[in-house]
Structure formats: structure tokens, C-alpha cells
Design an enzyme around this catalytic site. Structure first.
Site, mmCIF file in Angstrom:
data_model
loop_
_atom_site.group_PDB
_atom_site.id
_atom_site.type_symbol
_atom_site.label_atom_id
_atom_site.label_comp_id
_atom_site.label_asym_id
_atom_site.label_seq_id
_atom_site.Cartn_x
_atom_site.Cartn_y
_atom_site.Cartn_z
ATOM 1 N N ARG A 104 0.825 -1.206 0.000
ATOM 2 C CA ARG A 104 0.000 0.000 0.000
ATOM 3 C C ARG A 104 0.864 1.264 0.000
ATOM 4 O O ARG A 104 0.551 2.236 -0.697
ATOM 5 C CB ARG A 104 -0.921 0.015 1.231
ATOM 6 C CG ARG A 104 -1.845 1.235 1.282
ATOM 7 C CD ARG A 104 -2.666 1.266 2.566
ATOM 8 N NE ARG A 104 -3.583 2.399 2.567
ATOM 9 C CZ ARG A 104 -3.257 3.630 2.923
ATOM 10 N NH1 ARG A 104 -2.018 3.907 3.307
ATOM 11 N NH2 ARG A 104 -4.153 4.599 2.885
ATOM 12 N N TYR A 206 0.681 -13.512 -0.337
ATOM 13 C CA TYR A 206 1.197 -13.239 -1.673
ATOM 14 C C TYR A 206 2.437 -12.360 -1.549
ATOM 15 O O TYR A 206 2.625 -11.667 -0.547
ATOM 16 C CB TYR A 206 0.146 -12.578 -2.579
ATOM 17 C CG TYR A 206 -0.580 -11.396 -1.993
ATOM 18 C CD1 TYR A 206 -0.049 -10.108 -2.051
ATOM 19 C CD2 TYR A 206 -1.819 -11.556 -1.391
ATOM 20 C CE1 TYR A 206 -0.728 -9.019 -1.530
ATOM 21 C CE2 TYR A 206 -2.520 -10.470 -0.867
ATOM 22 C CZ TYR A 206 -1.963 -9.212 -0.940
ATOM 23 O OH TYR A 206 -2.634 -8.131 -0.413
ATOM 24 N N ASP A 284 -14.217 3.942 0.767
ATOM 25 C CA ASP A 284 -14.791 3.341 1.963
ATOM 26 C C ASP A 284 -15.767 4.261 2.685
ATOM 27 O O ASP A 284 -16.629 3.790 3.425
ATOM 28 C CB ASP A 284 -13.686 2.929 2.939
ATOM 29 C CG ASP A 284 -13.021 1.616 2.562
ATOM 30 O OD1 ASP A 284 -13.531 0.943 1.641
ATOM 31 O OD2 ASP A 284 -12.006 1.261 3.183
#
Length: 389
Positions: A104, A206, A284
């Protein structure tokens, strides 16, 4: 309506906020981003940028920057919690092959650099306490100062003050699931995501940063209520204990965890009202989504592009914001509902049922590999930048 005449304040310096700021500034608007954090840091962990989110970055000229900072995913491997392979999903079968695993902080840095280059003003350490819609909407900061503008974009996340101004307060629904998030060092890894599926639990992992790091997200069903925060730290031994019966491969990953954050997963409704009096919601703030389809960041990217397009096409600000909500509402609600329903597939606890479900996945993967991936073409194949959307 002339976007260039707008004086805009964007609440939130995350993915949705920065992308929206880039869109507005490149169209000529004056844009100031207010971010409550004192500095842009390594906050957060891994993200999956699927093709529907990547097309936005590509359209903004940031596709190459993302490719350089991410791992391009090739497959998703579903495994039984003991380690047995169930089915491998080939991401090359997606409508667009650009499916990326990225930290991120790396994506935020790319967007921050592009925003500054476009002339966006980014103000750190500024906390918005309230928003007042109206002909000249206002933002009240923690220090008591008030800012006037033409448009407030509430990209301020789960606990959005902009959402509260438009929709009031509502109690979220605890999903009876708790998640842990960690990043661990890695010495090289295949460009694939792995999901270990166990009774009432699952673990997703991942690679990040060229395979030098690995993202872990672990989820457990439980009745106990936890605070709604993804920054609360937990003891790594607690995480290892919860997943102690998982197989060797999963345990090897968990053994490398030195720092972990824990948060309760809550279901929020999609906001009924996305705009009012020069205030509009994105990401969000409008539609919090559970992580089980990895679409939170992608929906924020789609929102940003859609909002910029509607503002450019609208005859008035009100008409543009109404068109934006109309364009986005049904899609995000479907994504949110799909994510909410998805977790149980990984958590089957009755052994015969779990064995039958895994057998069906194996057969489907062998006989109809395209269909296994193609069931979500409506998500991944969507292109918000296309002229006919």
C-alpha cells in the site's frame, strides 16, 4: 460546469483521495488534500490491484510506475489447510492480464508524487472534525479553524466525518470474524497468491516488492467482539496459536511473523446518500467492503475516475454528483454483497462437506478452468475509463 472554477478540498490522503485529487487537478480545479497523519509512512500492508483498478492507473499514466513497484500476479492457488493443493486459478485468463500485488505504501507514494506533480496541495497533520454541506460547504478542523470551498470530497475512510454529515450515524454489524495482517521478509517467491482454507479460518498470502516481502492476512470466525481498527497490535504467538493445526507450509510463514495487527471485521451498509450541498463521498466512506474479494482499493480507484468524469460532463455541480452516484451505486453494492458472502467458502468445517466442496473445485479447475476464473469477469472486466460505461 467548468471544473477549473472549483475550489476543492479532499479529505483523506489515501488511495481514493489522492486519485480523486489527481483527476480534479488535471482538469484545472484548485485541490487541497487534508490528511490527518503527520507524514506519509509505511502504513498498511499488501493490496491486490485487479484489472478493473489497474485501468484507472494506466489511464492516468501511472501503469508503468505500478508495474515497477509490484509483483504481477500469475495465479491463485487454493489449498487445504494442511497444505494439499485444491485448485490453481490462472490469472492470465482474466480480461486484462494486469493483476498486481503491491505494498500500500508504494501505491500511495506513486499517487502522492503524481498529485504533487499536478499541483495538488497536500496538508499533513490536519484532522477534519466535521463537514457542513451547503452552497459553500465548510470543513472544521481539530484546531477549530474552518475552511470554505466549492466541493468537499469525503475520501476519509471507514469512520468518515463526511459520511456522517450526509447520512448520520449507524451501528455496524459485527461479522463474527477477526483478521490479522502482517508483512514478513521473503527471499524470493512465485508470483501467485495462496489461500489456505481451514475449519472456521483461512490464511491468504502473496509476495510484495519483487518477492523480497510477503503479505499475510489471516481470518478466524469467533463470537467475541473486537474493536474496529486495523492498527491494533497483537501478539504473534496468539496468531500462531489460532492457526496451530495448519500444515507445515502455513506454519513456516507464521513462524516468521514478528509484528502483527488485528482488527474485527464489521459489515457496513452502502451509504444511502453520497452527496449533498457540495459534499460527496468516495471509497470506503461511501461503501466499506470486507476484504474477501480484495476490491477495496479497486473500488476507490473506480470511484475517483467516475467522479472526475461526471464532474467534467455535468451541467451543474448537483447534476454531476447525482450522475456519479447513479453510475456507481449498483456496482459497488453488488461488489460489497459478493465480498460479504465469500468468506464461508474458505471456512467449511464439516469434513464431508469440505471434502465434497474441494473435490468440486478440483473437477471444475480441470474441466472448466476458464469458467472458474470467468465467474468474476463482471468485476475484473469492468472498465470505468471506457467511453460507453
Amino acid at each position: 460546469m467548468d471544473i477549473a472554477s472549483l475550489n476543492c478540498i479532499v479529505l483523506g490522503g489515501g488511495i481514493g483521495g489522492l486519485t480523486t485529487a489527481i483527476m480534479l487537478r488535471r482538469a484545472g480545479a484548485a485541490v487541497r488534500v487534508l490528511e490527518q497523519a503527520p507524514r506519509i509512512t509505511e502504513v498498511g500492508a499488501g493490496l491486490q490491484i485487479s484489472p478493473n483498478g489497474f485501468v484507472v492507473l494506466e489511464k492516468l499514466g501511472l501503469g508503468s510506475a505500478l508495474r515497477a513497484k509490484s509483483v504481477r500476479g500469475q495465479s491463485v492457488l487454493l489449498r487445504d489447510y494442511k497444505g494439499t493443493e485444491v485448485v490453481r486459478l490462472d490469472l492470465a485468463r482474466l480480461p486484462c492480464g494486469d493483476y498486481h500485488f503491491v505494498h500500500r505504501a508504494d501505491l500511495v507514494h506513486i499517487l502522492e508524487h503524481a498529485a504533487l506533480a499536478a499541483g495538488v496541495e497536500i496538508s499533513l497533520g490536519h484532522t477534519a472534525m466535521s463537514v457542513t454541506p451547503g452552497p459553500a460547504p465548510q470543513v472544521t478542523l481539530k484546531d477549530g479553524s474552518m475552511l470554505d470551498c466549492d466541493l468537499v470530497v469525503g475520501a476519509d475512510g471507514l469512520h468518515s466525518v463526511a459520511r456522517q454529515a450526509l447520512n448520520g450515524t449507524s451501528a455496524p454489524f459485527f461479522t463474527r470474524q477477526v483478521a490479522w495482517r502482517a508483512v514478513i521478509p521473503e527471499t524470493g517467491a512465485d508470483p501467485q497468491a495462496q489461500v489456505f482454507m481451514g475449519p472456521h479460518r483461512h490464511l491468504v498470502t502473496y509476495p510484495l516488492r519483487g518477492g523480497r516481502m510477503r503479505n499475510l492476512v489471516a481470518v478466524q470466525e469467533r463470537a467475541q467482539w473486537h474493536e474496529e481498527s486495523w492498527t491494533a497490535e497483537d501478539d504473534p504467538e496468539t496468531l500462531r496459536g489460532v492457526f496451530g493445526d495448519f500444515g507445515r507450509d502455513a506454519k513456516d510463514l507464521l513462524d516468521r511473523v514478528e509484528k502483527v495487527n488485528r482488527w474485527g471485521l464489521f459489515r457496513h451498509s452502502v451509504a444511502a446518500k453520497w452527496h449533498l450541498g457540495g459534499v460527496v463521498l468516495a471509497g470506503d466512506a461511501a461503501h466499506p467492503t470486507l476484504p474477501f474479494m480484495a476490491q477495496g482499493a479497486n473500488m476507490a480507484l473506480e470511484d475517483a475516475f467516475a467522479l472526475g468524469r461526471c464532474l467534467g460532463d455535468g451541467s451543474t455541480l448537483e447534476a454531476a454528483l447525482s450522475a456519479y452516484q447513479d453510475m456507481r451505486f449498483d456496482r459497488v453494492r453488488r461488489v460489497v454483497d459478493t465480498a460479504s458472502r465469500n468468506a464461508w467458502k474458505y471456512h467449511l468445517s464439516f469434513p464431508p462437506l469440505r471434502a465434497a466442496a474441494h473435490a468440486a473445485l478440483r473437477i471444475g479447475g480441470a474441466l472448466m478452468p476458464g469458467r472458474m476464473v470467468g465467474q468474476f469477469d463482471w468485476i475484473y472486466g469492468y472498465d470505468v475509463t471506457a467511453t460507453d460505461v
